[in-house]
Design a protein around this motif. Structure first.
Motif, PDB file in Angstrom:
ATOM      1  N   TRP A 124      -8.289  14.597   1.163  1.00 18.03           N
ATOM      2  CA  TRP A 124      -6.868  14.731   1.449  1.00 18.03           C
ATOM      3  C   TRP A 124      -6.628  14.743   2.953  1.00 18.03           C
ATOM      4  O   TRP A 124      -7.428  15.310   3.723  1.00 18.03           O
ATOM      5  N   GLN A 140      -0.999  15.656   3.039  1.00 20.12           N
ATOM      6  CA  GLN A 140      -1.098  15.759   1.574  1.00 20.12           C
ATOM      7  C   GLN A 140      -1.311  17.207   1.128  1.00 20.12           C
ATOM      8  O   GLN A 140      -0.704  17.669   0.169  1.00 20.12           O
ATOM      9  N   LEU A 181     -10.113  15.177  -7.929  1.00 23.40           N
ATOM     10  CA  LEU A 181      -8.819  15.375  -8.588  1.00 23.40           C
ATOM     11  C   LEU A 181      -8.949  14.939 -10.041  1.00 23.40           C
ATOM     12  O   LEU A 181      -9.542  13.887 -10.321  1.00 23.40           O
ATOM     13  N   ASN A 184      -0.527  12.868  -7.328  1.00 21.72           N
ATOM     14  CA  ASN A 184      -1.913  12.475  -7.071  1.00 21.72           C
ATOM     15  C   ASN A 184      -2.440  11.281  -7.859  1.00 21.72           C
ATOM     16  O   ASN A 184      -3.497  10.755  -7.526  1.00 21.72           O
TER      17      ASN A 184
END
Ligand code: CMP
Length: 139
Positions: free
Chosen positions: A41, A45, A73, A131
């Motif tokens: 990230w 973010q 993620l 995401n």
């Protein structure tokens, strides 16, 4: 009901090669990993994702930590996925987490606590949209 929740395997866990062990706990609990990607990230973010915590004393530390190394993620799917994942994650503070939970097994501290899971279906929807794009999720 069948739901989706959003999960992050955090830098303290990816750094220690714990992705597979954490995924094993998730899958043994009956949750299906319907999307997964490893990313790093940007600061922007992380700040956007954790916007609700921006006034907290630990916000800067949280953003620095979450951008320090790659994270994984995930979208998890299953019966009552939001509550089920929170149950198997355990309490935020590993010292308070129950035996058998991911944080009891792996977390190092309240900040370096190995995983994130959405706290409601509303948060899950926001966090997943932020995401993943729809075609990355195969339920
Ligand atoms: P998470 O579920 O990702 O959402 C907010 C995060 O803030 C939480 O997990 C913790 O990792 C982090 N957090 C909460 N309390 C503290 C604290 N006292 N110090 C550092 N980080 C914290």
């Amino acid at each position: 009901a069948k739901e989706r929740t959003f999960s992050i395997i955090k830098p303290d866990a990816t750094r220690r090669n714990l992705t597979g062990e954490i995924n094993a706990v998730i899958e043994k609990a009956g949750l299906r990993i319907v999307a997964q990607k490893r990313v790093k990230w940007t600061k922007a973010q992380a700040q956007e994702f954790y916007a609700e915590h921006k006034e907290r004393p630990f916000f800067k530390e949280l953003v620095t930590f979450m951008t320090s190394e790659p994270i994984v993620l995930q979208v998890l799917e299953g019966e009552d996925a939001v509550a089920k994942y929170r149950e198997i994650m355990g309490a935020t503070d590993p010292a308070e987490a129950k035996r058998g939970t991911i944080r009891k097994k792996f977390a190092l501290s309240k900040g370096e606590n190995s995983v994130h899971g959405s706290d409601s279906t509303k948060s899950a929807s926001r966090e997943i949209k932020m995401n993943f794009i729809a075609k990355e999720i195969a339920g």
